[in-house]
Design a protein around this motif. Structure first.
Motif, PDB file in Angstrom:
ATOM      1  N   ASN A 471       7.173   1.116   8.907  1.00  0.00           N
ATOM      2  CA  ASN A 471       5.982   0.360   9.220  1.00  0.00           C
ATOM      3  C   ASN A 471       5.146   0.030   8.004  1.00  0.00           C
ATOM      4  OD1 ASN A 471       6.628   0.439  11.944  1.00  0.00           O
ATOM      5  ND2 ASN A 471       5.665   2.442  12.201  1.00  0.00           N
ATOM      6  N   ASP A 472       5.385   0.756   6.930  1.00  0.00           N
ATOM      7  CA  ASP A 472       4.567   0.580   5.745  1.00  0.00           C
ATOM      8  C   ASP A 472       5.084  -0.493   4.795  1.00  0.00           C
ATOM      9  OD1 ASP A 472       3.175   3.052   3.495  1.00  0.00           O
ATOM     10  OD2 ASP A 472       2.266   1.449   4.690  1.00  0.00           O
ATOM     11  N   LEU A 473       6.370  -0.732   4.847  1.00  0.00           N
ATOM     12  CA  LEU A 473       6.988  -1.643   3.891  1.00  0.00           C
ATOM     13  C   LEU A 473       6.608  -3.090   4.141  1.00  0.00           C
ATOM     14  CD1 LEU A 473      10.696  -0.465   3.606  1.00  0.00           C
ATOM     15  CD2 LEU A 473       8.962  -0.328   1.844  1.00  0.00           C
ATOM     16  N   ASN A 474       6.475  -3.808   3.068  1.00  0.00           N
ATOM     17  CA  ASN A 474       6.210  -5.242   3.195  1.00  0.00           C
ATOM     18  C   ASN A 474       7.414  -5.932   3.837  1.00  0.00           C
ATOM     19  OD1 ASN A 474       6.634  -8.074   2.113  1.00  0.00           O
ATOM     20  ND2 ASN A 474       4.509  -7.715   1.549  1.00  0.00           N
ATOM     21  N   ALA A 475       7.123  -6.650   4.924  1.00  0.00           N
ATOM     22  CA  ALA A 475       8.222  -7.218   5.706  1.00  0.00           C
ATOM     23  C   ALA A 475       9.016  -8.263   4.940  1.00  0.00           C
ATOM     24  CB  ALA A 475       7.668  -7.833   6.983  1.00  0.00           C
ATOM     25  N   GLN A 476       8.337  -8.977   4.065  1.00  0.00           N
ATOM     26  CA  GLN A 476       9.028 -10.077   3.409  1.00  0.00           C
ATOM     27  C   GLN A 476       9.960  -9.612   2.304  1.00  0.00           C
ATOM     28  OE1 GLN A 476       6.249 -12.720   1.678  1.00  0.00           O
ATOM     29  NE2 GLN A 476       7.812 -14.077   0.853  1.00  0.00           N
ATOM     30  N   TYR A 477       9.470  -8.661   1.501  1.00  0.00           N
ATOM     31  CA  TYR A 477      10.252  -8.277   0.339  1.00  0.00           C
ATOM     32  C   TYR A 477      11.334  -7.273   0.641  1.00  0.00           C
ATOM     33  CZ  TYR A 477       6.657 -10.664  -2.292  1.00  0.00           C
ATOM     34  OH  TYR A 477       5.816 -11.602  -2.789  1.00  0.00           O
TER      35      TYR A 477
ATOM     36  N   ILE B 177       7.379  -2.771 -15.050  1.00  0.00           N
ATOM     37  CA  ILE B 177       7.080  -3.634 -13.909  1.00  0.00           C
ATOM     38  C   ILE B 177       7.750  -3.056 -12.681  1.00  0.00           C
ATOM     39  CG2 ILE B 177       7.395  -5.919 -12.914  1.00  0.00           C
ATOM     40  CD1 ILE B 177       5.385  -5.914 -15.108  1.00  0.00           C
ATOM     41  N   LYS B 178       6.959  -2.769 -11.650  1.00  0.00           N
ATOM     42  CA  LYS B 178       7.506  -2.192 -10.433  1.00  0.00           C
ATOM     43  C   LYS B 178       6.971  -2.979  -9.236  1.00  0.00           C
ATOM     44  CE  LYS B 178       9.527   1.361 -12.267  1.00  0.00           C
ATOM     45  NZ  LYS B 178       8.957   2.628 -12.749  1.00  0.00           N
ATOM     46  N   ARG B 179       7.641  -2.754  -8.120  1.00  0.00           N
ATOM     47  CA  ARG B 179       7.133  -3.364  -6.894  1.00  0.00           C
ATOM     48  C   ARG B 179       6.876  -2.256  -5.903  1.00  0.00           C
ATOM     49  NH1 ARG B 179      10.465  -8.135  -4.597  1.00  0.00           N
ATOM     50  NH2 ARG B 179       8.862  -9.436  -5.477  1.00  0.00           N
ATOM     51  N   ASN B 180       5.662  -2.206  -5.323  1.00  0.00           N
ATOM     52  CA  ASN B 180       5.373  -1.104  -4.401  1.00  0.00           C
ATOM     53  C   ASN B 180       5.759  -1.472  -2.967  1.00  0.00           C
ATOM     54  OD1 ASN B 180       3.413  -2.728  -3.311  1.00  0.00           O
ATOM     55  ND2 ASN B 180       1.695  -1.635  -4.214  1.00  0.00           N
ATOM     56  N   ARG B 181       5.500  -0.537  -2.039  1.00  0.00           N
ATOM     57  CA  ARG B 181       6.002  -0.741  -0.684  1.00  0.00           C
ATOM     58  C   ARG B 181       5.370  -1.939   0.000  1.00  0.00           C
ATOM     59  NH1 ARG B 181       3.926   4.877   1.518  1.00  0.00           N
ATOM     60  NH2 ARG B 181       3.701   5.311  -0.683  1.00  0.00           N
ATOM     61  N   LYS B 182       4.198  -2.367  -0.542  1.00  0.00           N
ATOM     62  CA  LYS B 182       3.568  -3.544   0.047  1.00  0.00           C
ATOM     63  C   LYS B 182       4.203  -4.823  -0.487  1.00  0.00           C
ATOM     64  CE  LYS B 182       0.617  -1.540   2.601  1.00  0.00           C
ATOM     65  NZ  LYS B 182       1.000  -1.484   3.998  1.00  0.00           N
ATOM     66  N   GLY B 183       5.118  -4.656  -1.406  1.00  0.00           N
ATOM     67  CA  GLY B 183       5.756  -5.832  -1.972  1.00  0.00           C
ATOM     68  C   GLY B 183       4.983  -6.390  -3.142  1.00  0.00           C
ATOM     69  N   VAL B 184       3.880  -5.733  -3.503  1.00  0.00           N
ATOM     70  CA  VAL B 184       3.075  -6.233  -4.615  1.00  0.00           C
ATOM     71  C   VAL B 184       3.682  -5.773  -5.934  1.00  0.00           C
ATOM     72  CG1 VAL B 184       0.825  -6.154  -5.718  1.00  0.00           C
ATOM     73  CG2 VAL B 184       0.979  -6.193  -3.234  1.00  0.00           C
ATOM     74  N   VAL B 185       3.889  -6.757  -6.818  1.00  0.00           N
ATOM     75  CA  VAL B 185       4.403  -6.436  -8.137  1.00  0.00           C
ATOM     76  C   VAL B 185       3.240  -5.943  -8.972  1.00  0.00           C
ATOM     77  CG1 VAL B 185       5.424  -7.384 -10.216  1.00  0.00           C
ATOM     78  CG2 VAL B 185       6.206  -8.155  -7.981  1.00  0.00           C
TER      79      VAL B 185
END
Lengths: 637, 348
Positions: A471-477, B177-185
């Motif tokens: 549920n925490d992960l960004n759905a798109q990436y 450079i990393k990408r976190n669980r929110k997809g934010v780089v």
């Protein structure tokens, strides 16, 4: 031949040293637009040496270029015939003629390598073949065996580069058998290549000679590994990789972390073949040898210096990688055991268990034998440490819960180790892979657990671990990972529901289930449905439109998901007829989807044959039940 | 031809990428040498270039001729509002050394003609000011330099540390450079500093520039380093409390003439499929290739990730034992139904 101490001889030796220096040292400094400058210079020197040697021959009246070189030696034949000749017939290696041949052969060898390095392959081949012809006149001896090996190594490389893998194989296998026979029958430290043109005082020690000779043979093993891999003989290739690793340790020619990672990688190969004893040995060795790389620099030290920081990263990461390989070992061992023990509906079959248990005795004997003949890693210091790491986990397939649990705990321990480095923030994908492995460990352990309640608890652990992440992960990436997690959560909830249902059935029949249990079962049903549905929704367009055509990677899972959702709806328990009707309708809807999709896309049928058949049946049968229910409801109103 | 391809792809609206072209005026030394202008603006969306192969035409979303001002260019980059609305926006300057990237992105040294970056800094705060009754804003920035394949934090003064007499304080900054669980780089390890005005943001920027690998021969060095400025705007809706974060990335790329010189730095000849790798250090590669289905392939290089070996399947079909139970149950059920038991008797 010029006497060993004459000025002429000294001059030749100097020239040779010069040539070596140009080739190995100076050439690195050559500019980009003239990259072979030093090597061309070296070539000239080598040619001069060759001419000098030839003129000595003429002077000594020993020139024998005529007769024998005309004799056509048959092209390299595999192994034995050739080898026997090589050791039995011809000039003695240490006779003057033999020594002359070796020296000339050496120059031809160096010229050959020189031409190959400067991308003149056919000239290179010619020189190398000349070297072979010269050596063929002599018996294999300490004076020339190193050259024998080196020149065949080079020819192996050359022919492989031309895609003539079998020819390469021939040369390398000859080198291999010559080495083996030499070590068996003679074994003295042989003359090294560089010593042919050394003055007395520069000759090498026995130790150094042996070291270089063994290194040459290690390369033979290594090249053969590649050749066998190219020929598709993967098992043989693996054995040769194993030998190469083994020799690196024995000869103390290795960098600890690199060696450890290679051994860990090899273990993964063994695991795919179900050879857990070898796999365990590789991993145990990897663990021990990686320890030789030293202590991890502390955080404080890493702050102070760039190098220390780098080193800390490297060590920690590579050790975490080895831990991940161990996790796979434990997981695969358990999963392979399950495959052998399960019946046709995936439950532990006690008859098979008994069969395997009695077969075990024989396996244990073989394990002992295997250990003796197998290629053991290590040296005196490390044999024991490696063995003690091996003792911590079994390599035979676990057959009961206690044994399975033992393997599970080892795996779990490595999960903790790997997660220490691969933390979520910074290594999302790696961290989740490790969690997925952890979940798989629980899942396979549950198979061995007889008590349903405890089994359920194991599945609950999986849910607790994966649900928050999903549920925490960004759905798109993280689309693919989320889909994997959704599917796994759906199946896990389904399992839990199934177990609760079985438990309940054992205690009472369906009608008299208490409301608490019903609520629990329904909750698990809904949870499972929710995640299957989430997965299906992830296939839709941003506007919510379901896909017309399912891509190959999602086809099977999507149809299975519909099938399961259909099943789950029919398992929901409700006393209200309208709710029952709703469930039946949803169930039918999903069975229909499967049937209709396969009609529209006939190629999809192979992905879900069984589910399709059953769906067709249900599509035929459910409407009857729905109508009966409807009429009952109407009658009651 | 790489450049041609990139230039020709201008105008792809559906990809939400817009490509602008700005033509630099002839400079003094070029004029003195009697150079010929080969680029001409046809209209607002196309240019022509005289090439050795003849006249070529290129399409863009917008074309700015040599007379265009910094203000002209900035007006067209109306992306700041998007950032405040919570979107991520990125502006790149691409071109050969000396083509005017830095002038466009930064402006001249004395800032008589500020470029996109300083104008952006002010614009952000202007827009925030306009919306100050409805939103609460927080602005922060990181500034990095990519030089010789390494990321350097420009907000940490390197020179300062070297000269400091005090005990070693600043860590050896390694930025990844990393990408976190929110997809934010995000740039892990990079210093992020807050700013409360356009001037403050500009001051940070000046500090960053001072820390760049720029020597007296400016062109030589800046032609090899990329400048990356990230500005995060966090807006909190005062009405409903929702928070959104937008990021503006401003990048002044190194000279593109180096783009072709990529690839392996070592002297290895290109390895063909069946050739033998001489070096024992490649043993790992040989072992990895023994099977396509290795459960885990350990990383060898900490920077590269081996996505090719990652599991692509959504589910492991071989392990569906609930499935088998389900299927067995359902089969039995269906059999009973077909054999004549009524649907009511059977729980489907």
């Amino acid at each position: 031949m010029a006497s060993p101490n004459s000025d002429e001889w000294r001059a030749i030796c100097d020239k040779f040293t010069n040539a070596q220096n140009l080739t190995d040292v100076e050439s690195r400094k050559d500019p980009e637009n003239d990259p072979f400058r030093s090597k061309y210079k070296a070539r000239e020197l080598l040619r001069e040496i060759y001419c000098s040697l030839k003129s000595f021959e003429a002077a000594d009246g020993e020139e024998d270029a005529g007769g024998e070189s005309g004799e056509q030696r048959p092209p390299e034949q595999p192994l034995d015939g050739q080898t026997e000749d090589a050791f039995d017939r011809g000039l003695s290696g240490d006779s003057p003629a033999g020594m002359r041949a070796a020296k000339l052969g050496a120059v031809e060898y160096y010229l050959g390598v020189n031409h190959v390095d400067t991308e003149e392959l056919s000239a290179g081949q010619e020189h190398l073949m000349n070297s072979i012809k010269l050596l063929d006149r002599c018996r294999v001896s300490a004076e020339n065996v190193s050259l024998y090996i080196h020149v065949r190594n080079q020819l192996g490389i050359l022919w492989a580069g031309r895609d003539e893998t079998e020819t390469a194989q021939g040369y390398l296998e000859t080198a291999e058998s010559i080495y083996q026979r030499y070590m068996k029958e003679d074994g003295r430290p042989p003359t090294d290549m560089t010593e042919y043109f050394s003055t007395e005082e520069n000759l090498l020690t026995h130790q150094e000679r042996t070291k270089r000779f063994e290194l040459a043979y290690t390369h033979t093993m290594y090249y053969l590994a590649q050749v066998y891999k190219n020929l598709g003989q993967k098992e043989r290739a693996a054995t040769y990789c194993h030998s190469t690793l083994q020799r690196q340790l024995q000869l103390n020619q290795f960098s600890p972390m690199e060696w450890a990672l290679n051994a860990a990688t090899l273990s993964q190969y063994y695991i795919t073949k179900g050879r857990f004893m070898e796999g365990r040995h590789c991993l145990a060795a990897a663990t021990v040898i990686s320890g030789l790389a030293g202590e991890v620099p502390s955080e404080a030290a890493a702050q102070e210096s760039e190098t220390e920081s780098e080193r800390r990263e490297q060590l920690r990461q590579k050790r975490a990688e080895i831990a991940r390989c161990w996790i796979k070992y434990c997981l695969n061992l358990l999963q392979d055991a399950k495959k052998l023990l399960e019946d046709n509906i995936g439950e532990l079959d006690s008859d098979r268990q008994d069969e395997l248990r009695s077969a075990r005795r024989q396996e244990e004997e073989e394990e002992e034998k295997g250990r003796k003949s197998a290629l053991l890693f290590g040296s005196e210091d490390t044999f024991d440490s490696i063995a003690s790491v091996e003792e911590k986990v079994m390599c035979l397939l676990p057959l009961n819960f206690t044994e399975a649990r033992g393997v599970f705990l080892v795996g779990q321990n490595y999960v903790a180790q790997a997660k220490e480095y691969y933390q979520m923030d910074g290594y999302v994908t790696d961290h989740i892979e490790i969690l997925q492995d952890h979940s798989a460990l629980f899942k396979v352990l549950a198979f061995f657990e007889e008590d349903l309640e405890r089994r359920c608890k194991m599945h609950k652990r999986r849910v607790d671990m994966l649900e928050p992440i999903c549920n925490d992960l960004n759905a798109q990436y993280y689309l693919l990972i989320r889909r994997q997690l959704m599917f796994e959560l759906a199946e896990t909830y389904n399992e839990m529901m199934d177990e609760k249902l079985s438990l309940a059935n054992r205690q009472a029949d369906m009608q008299s289930l208490d409301s608490h249990t019903i609520k629990k079962i329904n909750h698990l049903c809904s949870a499972s449905t929710k995640y299957f549905q989430m997965f299906l929704d992830s296939l839709c367009s941003p506007q919510g439109k379901p896909p017309e055509h399912l891509e190959e990677e999602v086809l099977g899972p999507a149809l299975v998901a519909h099938f399961r959702v259909a099943r789950l709806h029919s398992k929901l328990i409700s006393s209200s007829p309208s709710v029952q009707l709703e469930n039946l309708n949803r169930s039918l809807e999903n069975y229909k989807y499967v049937v209709q999709y396969c009609e529209a896309h006939p190629e999809a049928t192979t992905a879900v044959e069984t589910e399709l058949e059953l769906s067709k049946d249900m599509v035929g049968l459910l409407p009857l039940k729905i109508n009966r229910l409807k009429s009952r409801m109407a009658a009651n109103n | 031809s790489n450049e041609e391809e990139i230039l020709q792809y201008g105008g792809r609206n559906e990809r939400k990428i817009r490509v602008f072209c700005r033509i630099r005026p002839v400079n003094r030394s070029e004029a003195a040498q009697g150079g010929v202008v080969v680029v001409d603006k046809l209209d607002d969306h196309s240019i022509t270039v005289e090439t050795p192969r003849g006249l070529r035409e290129f399409q863009f979303d917008k074309v700015f001729n040599a007379e265009s001002s910094q203000e002209d260019l900035f007006q067209d980059t109306k992306l700041i509002q998007l950032v405040i609305d919570g979107y991520n926006v990125c502006i790149f300057a691409y071109g050969q050394t000396g083509s005017g990237k830095t002038f466009t992105m930064v402006g001249d040294k004395d800032q008589k003609n500020p470029g996109i970056m300083p104008r952006t800094f002010n614009a952000i705060f202007d827009i925030m000011q306009e919306n100050s009754t409805k939103f609460d804003f927080k602005v922060s920035a990181y500034m990095l330099e990519l030089y010789n394949d390494r990321l350097q934090d420009l907000l940490v003064s390197q020179a300062g540390e070297a000269h400091a007499q005090t005990q070693p304080s600043g860590p050896a900054r390694r930025v990844e450079i990393k990408r976190n669980r929110k997809g934010v780089v995000f740039a892990q390890g990079a210093e992020t500093k807050e700013a409360s005005s356009g001037q403050e943001l500009y001051a940070l920027f000046q500090q960053a520039c001072a820390n760049r690998h720029i020597s007296a021969t400016m062109n030589v060095e800046s032609s090899r380093s990329h400048l990356i400025v990230g500005i995060m705007v966090e807006s909190k809706n005062l009405t409903n409390g929702s928070v959104s974060t937008g990021k503006l990335s401003l990048v002044d790329l190194a000279g593109s003439e180096r783009a072709a010189k990529t690839g392996a730095k070592d002297h290895q000849l290109k390895q063909e499929a069946n050739s033998i790798n001489k070096s024992l250090s490649a043993l790992g590669d040989v072992i990895s290739a023994l099977s396509a289905k290795l459960p885990h392939v350990p990383y060898r290089n900490s920077k590269l990730t081996q996505y090719a070996t990652r599991v692509k399947a959504i589910t492991n079909n071989a392990q569906r034992n609930v499935e088998s139970k389900e299927i067995a149950q359902l089969k039995e059920l269906i059999m009973r139904l077909k054999s004549g038991q009524t649907v009511e008797e059977v729980d489907v």
